[in-house]
Design a protein around this motif. Sequence first.
Motif, PDB file in Angstrom:
ATOM      1  N   PRO A  24       0.851  -1.194   0.000  1.00  0.00           N
ATOM      2  CA  PRO A  24       0.000   0.000   0.000  1.00  0.00           C
ATOM      3  C   PRO A  24       0.887   1.245   0.000  1.00  0.00           C
ATOM      4  O   PRO A  24       1.981   1.240   0.570  1.00  0.00           O
ATOM      5  N   TRP A  25       0.407   2.317  -0.649  1.00  0.00           N
ATOM      6  CA  TRP A  25       1.165   3.567  -0.686  1.00  0.00           C
ATOM      7  C   TRP A  25       0.181   4.719  -0.665  1.00  0.00           C
ATOM      8  O   TRP A  25      -0.831   4.686  -1.350  1.00  0.00           O
ATOM      9  N   ASP A  26       0.467   5.751   0.125  1.00  0.00           N
ATOM     10  CA  ASP A  26      -0.466   6.864   0.320  1.00  0.00           C
ATOM     11  C   ASP A  26       0.009   8.197  -0.250  1.00  0.00           C
ATOM     12  O   ASP A  26      -0.630   9.213  -0.025  1.00  0.00           O
ATOM     13  N   LEU A  27       1.112   8.213  -0.965  1.00  0.00           N
ATOM     14  CA  LEU A  27       1.604   9.451  -1.569  1.00  0.00           C
ATOM     15  C   LEU A  27       1.485   9.361  -3.081  1.00  0.00           C
ATOM     16  O   LEU A  27       1.466   8.274  -3.646  1.00  0.00           O
ATOM     17  N   GLU A  28       1.441  10.524  -3.734  1.00  0.00           N
ATOM     18  CA  GLU A  28       1.295  10.552  -5.184  1.00  0.00           C
ATOM     19  C   GLU A  28       2.592  10.247  -5.913  1.00  0.00           C
ATOM     20  O   GLU A  28       2.583  10.003  -7.114  1.00  0.00           O
ATOM     21  N   THR A  29       3.714  10.265  -5.202  1.00  0.00           N
ATOM     22  CA  THR A  29       5.004   9.950  -5.804  1.00  0.00           C
ATOM     23  C   THR A  29       5.767   8.983  -4.916  1.00  0.00           C
ATOM     24  O   THR A  29       5.473   8.839  -3.721  1.00  0.00           O
ATOM     25  N   ILE A  30       6.752   8.334  -5.515  1.00  0.00           N
ATOM     26  CA  ILE A  30       7.655   7.460  -4.766  1.00  0.00           C
ATOM     27  C   ILE A  30       9.037   7.581  -5.400  1.00  0.00           C
ATOM     28  O   ILE A  30       9.154   7.739  -6.620  1.00  0.00           O
ATOM     29  N   ARG A  63      15.180   9.964  -7.869  1.00  0.00           N
ATOM     30  CA  ARG A  63      14.087  10.332  -8.783  1.00  0.00           C
ATOM     31  C   ARG A  63      12.731   9.981  -8.178  1.00  0.00           C
ATOM     32  O   ARG A  63      12.549   8.920  -7.598  1.00  0.00           O
ATOM     33  N   ARG A  64      11.766  10.888  -8.324  1.00  0.00           N
ATOM     34  CA  ARG A  64      10.403  10.655  -7.849  1.00  0.00           C
ATOM     35  C   ARG A  64       9.542  10.279  -9.042  1.00  0.00           C
ATOM     36  O   ARG A  64       9.585  10.929 -10.076  1.00  0.00           O
ATOM     37  N   VAL A  65       8.770   9.230  -8.888  1.00  0.00           N
ATOM     38  CA  VAL A  65       7.892   8.720  -9.939  1.00  0.00           C
ATOM     39  C   VAL A  65       6.457   9.090  -9.592  1.00  0.00           C
ATOM     40  O   VAL A  65       6.017   8.904  -8.454  1.00  0.00           O
ATOM     41  N   ASP A  66       5.718   9.606 -10.561  1.00  0.00           N
ATOM     42  CA  ASP A  66       4.325  10.009 -10.375  1.00  0.00           C
ATOM     43  C   ASP A  66       3.420   8.777 -10.420  1.00  0.00           C
ATOM     44  O   ASP A  66       3.238   8.160 -11.471  1.00  0.00           O
ATOM     45  N   LEU A  67       2.865   8.427  -9.285  1.00  0.00           N
ATOM     46  CA  LEU A  67       2.028   7.229  -9.179  1.00  0.00           C
ATOM     47  C   LEU A  67       0.581   7.471  -9.591  1.00  0.00           C
ATOM     48  O   LEU A  67      -0.211   6.532  -9.615  1.00  0.00           O
ATOM     49  N   ARG A  68       0.237   8.703  -9.919  1.00  0.00           N
ATOM     50  CA  ARG A  68      -1.114   8.961 -10.424  1.00  0.00           C
ATOM     51  C   ARG A  68      -1.300   8.286 -11.776  1.00  0.00           C
ATOM     52  O   ARG A  68      -2.417   7.987 -12.171  1.00  0.00           O
ATOM     53  N   ASP A  69      -0.194   8.039 -12.482  1.00  0.00           N
ATOM     54  CA  ASP A  69      -0.232   7.303 -13.748  1.00  0.00           C
ATOM     55  C   ASP A  69      -0.164   5.811 -13.422  1.00  0.00           C
ATOM     56  O   ASP A  69       0.839   5.324 -12.909  1.00  0.00           O
ATOM     57  N   PRO A  70      -1.223   5.050 -13.717  1.00  0.00           N
ATOM     58  CA  PRO A  70      -1.238   3.619 -13.380  1.00  0.00           C
ATOM     59  C   PRO A  70      -0.092   2.822 -14.001  1.00  0.00           C
ATOM     60  O   PRO A  70       0.288   1.784 -13.468  1.00  0.00           O
ATOM     61  N   GLU A  71       0.487   3.316 -15.080  1.00  0.00           N
ATOM     62  CA  GLU A  71       1.611   2.606 -15.707  1.00  0.00           C
ATOM     63  C   GLU A  71       2.895   2.732 -14.889  1.00  0.00           C
ATOM     64  O   GLU A  71       3.881   2.071 -15.188  1.00  0.00           O
ATOM     65  N   ASN A  72       2.894   3.557 -13.868  1.00  0.00           N
ATOM     66  CA  ASN A  72       4.076   3.773 -13.028  1.00  0.00           C
ATOM     67  C   ASN A  72       3.972   3.048 -11.688  1.00  0.00           C
ATOM     68  O   ASN A  72       4.616   3.446 -10.729  1.00  0.00           O
ATOM     69  N   ARG A  73       3.199   2.000 -11.592  1.00  0.00           N
ATOM     70  CA  ARG A  73       2.952   1.370 -10.283  1.00  0.00           C
ATOM     71  C   ARG A  73       3.543  -0.030 -10.127  1.00  0.00           C
ATOM     72  O   ARG A  73       3.312  -0.683  -9.121  1.00  0.00           O
ATOM     73  N   HIS A  74       4.308  -0.475 -11.107  1.00  0.00           N
ATOM     74  CA  HIS A  74       4.890  -1.817 -11.042  1.00  0.00           C
ATOM     75  C   HIS A  74       6.408  -1.707 -11.186  1.00  0.00           C
ATOM     76  O   HIS A  74       6.908  -1.230 -12.203  1.00  0.00           O
ATOM     77  N   PHE A  75       7.107  -2.163 -10.153  1.00  0.00           N
ATOM     78  CA  PHE A  75       8.554  -2.020 -10.096  1.00  0.00           C
ATOM     79  C   PHE A  75       9.225  -3.379  -9.927  1.00  0.00           C
ATOM     80  O   PHE A  75       8.623  -4.325  -9.438  1.00  0.00           O
ATOM     81  N   ARG A  76      10.488  -3.410 -10.319  1.00  0.00           N
ATOM     82  CA  ARG A  76      11.307  -4.587 -10.024  1.00  0.00           C
ATOM     83  C   ARG A  76      12.695  -4.101  -9.644  1.00  0.00           C
ATOM     84  O   ARG A  76      13.111  -3.001 -10.033  1.00  0.00           O
ATOM     85  N   THR A  77      13.380  -4.885  -8.852  1.00  0.00           N
ATOM     86  CA  THR A  77      14.750  -4.552  -8.477  1.00  0.00           C
ATOM     87  C   THR A  77      15.672  -5.579  -9.124  1.00  0.00           C
ATOM     88  O   THR A  77      15.304  -6.738  -9.304  1.00  0.00           O
ATOM     89  N   VAL A  78      16.880  -5.104  -9.481  1.00  0.00           N
ATOM     90  CA  VAL A  78      17.850  -5.945 -10.172  1.00  0.00           C
ATOM     91  C   VAL A  78      19.198  -5.702  -9.537  1.00  0.00           C
ATOM     92  O   VAL A  78      19.596  -4.547  -9.346  1.00  0.00           O
ATOM     93  N   PRO A  79      19.933  -6.778  -9.209  1.00  0.00           N
ATOM     94  CA  PRO A  79      21.289  -6.578  -8.696  1.00  0.00           C
ATOM     95  C   PRO A  79      22.125  -5.771  -9.688  1.00  0.00           C
ATOM     96  O   PRO A  79      22.043  -5.988 -10.902  1.00  0.00           O
ATOM     97  N   LYS A  80      22.906  -4.816  -9.198  1.00  0.00           N
ATOM     98  CA  LYS A  80      23.686  -3.934 -10.063  1.00  0.00           C
ATOM     99  C   LYS A  80      24.690  -4.679 -10.919  1.00  0.00           C
ATOM    100  O   LYS A  80      24.965  -4.264 -12.027  1.00  0.00           O
ATOM    101  N   HIS A  81      25.205  -5.768 -10.461  1.00  0.00           N
ATOM    102  CA  HIS A  81      26.233  -6.486 -11.214  1.00  0.00           C
ATOM    103  C   HIS A  81      25.668  -7.388 -12.306  1.00  0.00           C
ATOM    104  O   HIS A  81      26.402  -7.907 -13.121  1.00  0.00           O
ATOM    105  N   SER A  82      24.342  -7.569 -12.355  1.00  0.00           N
ATOM    106  CA  SER A  82      23.774  -8.436 -13.382  1.00  0.00           C
ATOM    107  C   SER A  82      23.575  -7.657 -14.669  1.00  0.00           C
ATOM    108  O   SER A  82      23.511  -6.434 -14.674  1.00  0.00           O
ATOM    109  N   THR A  83      23.471  -8.369 -15.757  1.00  0.00           N
ATOM    110  CA  THR A  83      23.204  -7.725 -17.046  1.00  0.00           C
ATOM    111  C   THR A  83      21.777  -8.005 -17.439  1.00  0.00           C
ATOM    112  O   THR A  83      21.217  -9.047 -17.116  1.00  0.00           O
ATOM    113  N   GLU A  84      21.166  -7.057 -18.144  1.00  0.00           N
ATOM    114  CA  GLU A  84      19.802  -7.243 -18.634  1.00  0.00           C
ATOM    115  C   GLU A  84      19.838  -8.315 -19.713  1.00  0.00           C
ATOM    116  O   GLU A  84      20.774  -8.403 -20.488  1.00  0.00           O
ATOM    117  N   GLY A  85      18.773  -9.088 -19.784  1.00  0.00           N
ATOM    118  CA  GLY A  85      18.808 -10.098 -20.833  1.00  0.00           C
ATOM    119  C   GLY A  85      17.484 -10.703 -21.101  1.00  0.00           C
ATOM    120  O   GLY A  85      16.449 -10.455 -20.710  1.00  0.00           O
TER     121      GLY A  85
END
Length: 85
Positions: A24-30, A63-85
């Motif tokens: 749950p989150w109660d602010l318009e940004t994160i 950076r603050r992300v505007d959560l009023r946009d529903p497309e900005n509500r799904h996040f993932r974390t990635v270890p810095k040493h890994s490569t995208e693939g």
Amino acid sequence: MTTNEHEKHEEFHIEITVNKKPYPWDLETISGLEVLDLAQESDKEFDVYIKRKGEDELVAPERRVDLRDPENRHFRTVPKHSTEG
């Protein structure tokens, strides 16, 4: 703070996901740091991405992300040493 200002602030309640877990989150940004805090991960070891169709978008720790946009509500974390693939 007036009653109306307090009520406006209290009206914003959403659920975001971080690594497929709901929070749950109660602010318009994160911030990237706040996302990492929810995931209990360090900004020294992990990066945060907004999940997008196509290519995910990196979110810098301050950076603050505007959560009023529903497309900005799904996040993932990635270890810095890994490569995208």
